[in-house]
Structure formats: C-alpha cells, structure tokens
Write an enzyme that holds these catalytic residues in place. Structure first.
Site, mmCIF file in Angstrom:
data_model
loop_
_atom_site.group_PDB
_atom_site.id
_atom_site.type_symbol
_atom_site.label_atom_id
_atom_site.label_comp_id
_atom_site.label_asym_id
_atom_site.label_seq_id
_atom_site.Cartn_x
_atom_site.Cartn_y
_atom_site.Cartn_z
ATOM 1 N N ASN A 8 -3.160 -0.271 4.274
ATOM 2 C CA ASN A 8 -2.594 -0.142 5.656
ATOM 3 C C ASN A 8 -3.431 -0.499 6.805
ATOM 4 O O ASN A 8 -4.209 0.156 7.004
ATOM 5 C CB ASN A 8 -1.978 1.473 5.869
ATOM 6 C CG ASN A 8 -1.294 1.533 7.038
ATOM 7 O OD1 ASN A 8 -1.063 0.758 7.976
ATOM 8 N ND2 ASN A 8 -1.072 2.809 7.599
ATOM 9 N N LYS A 10 -2.641 -0.726 9.708
ATOM 10 C CA LYS A 10 -2.403 -0.138 10.935
ATOM 11 C C LYS A 10 -2.317 -1.246 12.149
ATOM 12 O O LYS A 10 -1.853 -2.402 11.591
ATOM 13 C CB LYS A 10 -3.356 0.860 11.226
ATOM 14 C CG LYS A 10 -3.364 1.950 10.000
ATOM 15 C CD LYS A 10 -4.252 3.113 10.264
ATOM 16 C CE LYS A 10 -4.206 4.210 8.974
ATOM 17 N NZ LYS A 10 -4.749 5.425 9.431
ATOM 18 N N HIS A 90 4.713 7.626 8.568
ATOM 19 C CA HIS A 90 3.382 7.877 8.527
ATOM 20 C C HIS A 90 2.868 8.937 9.653
ATOM 21 O O HIS A 90 3.569 8.813 10.721
ATOM 22 C CB HIS A 90 2.574 6.450 8.941
ATOM 23 C CG HIS A 90 0.974 6.583 8.767
ATOM 24 N ND1 HIS A 90 0.224 7.273 9.557
ATOM 25 C CD2 HIS A 90 0.311 6.292 7.693
ATOM 26 C CE1 HIS A 90 -0.945 7.151 9.140
ATOM 27 N NE2 HIS A 90 -1.014 6.554 7.991
ATOM 28 N N GLU A 92 0.830 8.992 11.745
ATOM 29 C CA GLU A 92 0.528 8.672 13.262
ATOM 30 C C GLU A 92 1.970 8.065 14.008
ATOM 31 O O GLU A 92 1.932 8.578 15.102
ATOM 32 C CB GLU A 92 -0.428 7.356 13.197
ATOM 33 C CG GLU A 92 -1.830 7.797 12.611
ATOM 34 C CD GLU A 92 -2.511 6.625 11.989
ATOM 35 O OE1 GLU A 92 -1.959 5.354 11.756
ATOM 36 O OE2 GLU A 92 -3.590 6.838 11.313
ATOM 37 N N GLU A 160 -0.544 12.101 2.537
ATOM 38 C CA GLU A 160 -1.651 12.016 3.256
ATOM 39 C C GLU A 160 -1.999 13.087 4.073
ATOM 40 O O GLU A 160 -1.336 13.544 5.122
ATOM 41 C CB GLU A 160 -1.490 10.728 4.131
ATOM 42 C CG GLU A 160 -1.212 9.614 3.384
ATOM 43 C CD GLU A 160 -1.415 8.204 4.418
ATOM 44 O OE1 GLU A 160 -2.401 7.347 4.088
ATOM 45 O OE2 GLU A 160 -0.855 8.357 5.421
ATOM 46 N N GLY A 166 -8.872 9.067 8.220
ATOM 47 C CA GLY A 166 -10.034 8.478 9.111
ATOM 48 C C GLY A 166 -11.278 9.339 9.561
ATOM 49 O O GLY A 166 -11.939 9.167 10.566
ATOM 50 N N SER A 205 -8.900 8.782 3.848
ATOM 51 C CA SER A 205 -10.461 8.535 3.503
ATOM 52 C C SER A 205 -10.692 8.185 2.114
ATOM 53 O O SER A 205 -11.817 8.586 1.855
ATOM 54 C CB SER A 205 -11.093 9.862 3.984
ATOM 55 O OG SER A 205 -11.110 10.035 5.316
HETATM 56 P P1 13P Z 1 -7.976 6.101 6.070
HETATM 57 O O1 13P Z 1 -8.090 5.166 4.779
HETATM 58 O O2 13P Z 1 -8.621 5.226 7.017
HETATM 59 O O3 13P Z 1 -8.379 7.353 6.076
HETATM 60 O O4 13P Z 1 -6.466 5.900 6.594
HETATM 61 C C1 13P Z 1 -5.690 6.433 5.686
HETATM 62 C C2 13P Z 1 -4.101 6.352 6.070
HETATM 63 O O5 13P Z 1 -3.557 6.693 7.086
HETATM 64 C C3 13P Z 1 -3.348 5.197 5.397
HETATM 65 O O6 13P Z 1 -1.789 5.070 5.921
#
Ligand code: 13P
Length: 245
Positions: A8, A10, A90, A92, A160, A166, A205
């Site tokens: 992803n 982002k 997601h 976010e 997640e 992150g 992560s």
């Molecule tokens: P990270 O792997 O950077 O922690 O992000 C995970 C994520 O949100 C994937 O959709």
C-alpha cells in the site's frame, strides 16, 4: 489457498518511483504467490503497463457508480483500467475521512459489482486494546463492514491494528493469531465452508525482519505492507518470506 502480499503506497511515489514496480515485476515474474501494489490513483495506468504478472490495485473507491462527486473515483472506473483490487476502509480513511462501517460495507459491495476484489480493513486502536476491547471492536467492524450478500470468493480481510501502523510496534504472535482466528470463525459462520479460502492479511509495521515470523502464524494468509513496500529491495524480502512459507 494462494497467499497474497499487498503493498500500500498510500500517498507516496512518483512517475520515477514506478521503476520499483518494474524491478519487482522482473524479479518475481514466476512467483507462487499473488503480489499486488496499490498505488495512488494517478499512477494506476502507468503502473499497470509495467506490472507484468503483478496485480495493480487502488486505495479507495466511491459508493456510487458515477455522478456528481467531484474528486472521487468509482469502482467501475478502476475496473475499466484493469485494477484488480481496491483497499476499503483503511484506518487512515476511517479516521481522516470519517468512514463508517456502513460506508465501508457499501463500498465493498459496489467494488465486487464492478468485478474488483475489495480488501476490507479492520483493526483496533491502542486504547481499545489496552481496555481489552479488541475482539468486541473487531466483531463490530466485521458485522458492520461485511454485507451478507458479499461473494465470499472475492474479498480479502486485512487486520491492521491502528497502533501498529507506521510505529514499528507489532502485536505478539498470540495476539495476531487470536484476532485472525476470531475473524476466520466469524467468516465461517457467516459465509459457510467457502470462508476457509478467504485471505486474511496482517498489516502494521511488517518488515523484512519480522515477516517470516508473522507468516508462520495460523490464519495469516499474507500481509498488507505500507512503508516497506515502497522500495523493491525491501518489499522483495517480504515477498520471499511469504513464498517460502
Ligand atoms: P506500515 O507497514 O507502514 O506500518 O503501514 C501499514 C499499513 O497501513 C498498510 O495499509
């Protein structure tokens, strides 16, 4: 069941950095697992052109098929340009765009109608985990986000934990297995025996250094990877860990 690893990106990347996908496509052209990269919308078409046997997907879609929704992208448009998957709900987007379970449910349904495979994201916050509400939150998200009319042969669940995204923090092996097992049980109850084949991904992560340990866990069928998917060299280590399970 075929394993799935998803990058992803982002809101990262550029035309120049699409060369990372080209590198992955060359390196993993005969992979035994499915490899998907979800790039920002402007890069879907050029990414698709160089992706070879890798899948290219989007990070969101609208609930409507078309209309007066300035700035939005419909599932049918994504399908039209040969995207295969779309990430839905997601954390976010749930946080920054107030996406509710009901909205996620509608988006996942229309994604399937448009022949896309929705990757439906769920996960608890840190305070929910600390207050021992993880399973009740996950249950509520599953009930709210999964329409009973979904076709069980073409959707993916991504667990997640919000606090693991992150941060470099990862739940313990027992904690991951507990949530994935809970999801599998729920899916079996709702969708019958075919739910054995629904891919349940872990995200938060995931790195080359912990991928092997995570992929060895029960009911972990792959990963949804953020920052470690941006560079081919980092992502390849994770891809190879899943190939070697
Ligand atoms: P990270 O792997 O950077 O922690 O992000 C995970 C994520 O949100 C994937 O959709």
């Amino acid at each position: 069941m075929k394993k799935l690893v998803v990058g992803n990106w982002k809101m990262n990347g550029s035309i120049e950095s699409l060369s990372e996908i080209e590198t992955l496509a060359t390196r993993h052209h005969d992979s035994t697992i499915d490899i998907l990269i979800c790039v920002p919308a402007p890069y879907l078409v050029p990414a698709k052109q160089i992706a070879g046997s890798l899948y290219i997907g989007a990070q969101d879609c609208h609930t409507a098929s078309q209309g007066a929704y300035t700035g939005d992208v419909s599932a049918y448009m994504l399908s039209d340009i040969s995207a295969s998957h779309v990430i839905i709900g997601h954390s976010e987007r749930r946080a920054a765009h107030n996406e509710t379970n009901t909205l996620v449910r509608e988006k996942a349904l229309i994604a399937q109608l448009a022949d896309l495979c929705p990757i439906i994201c769920i996960g608890e916050t840190l305070s929910e985990r600390e207050n021992e509400h993880t399973l009740s939150v996950i249950h509520e998200q599953l009930i709210g986000s999964l329409d009973p009319n979904l076709n069980s042969s073409s959707f993916v669940i991504a667990y997640e934990p919000v606090w693991a995204i992150g941060t470099g923090l990862v739940p313990s092996e027992t904690e991951i297995e507990e949530v994935h097992g809970f999801c599998r049980q729920y899916l079996l109850e709702q969708f019958g025996n075919s739910a054995e084949y629904i891919q349940i991904l872990y995200g938060g992560s995931v790195k080359g250094s912990n991928a092997e340990r995570i992929f060895a866990l029960q009911n972990v069928d792959g990963a949804l990877v953020g920052s470690a998917s941006l560079l081919a060299d980092d992502f390849s280590v994770i891809i190879e860990a899943l190939e070697n399970v």
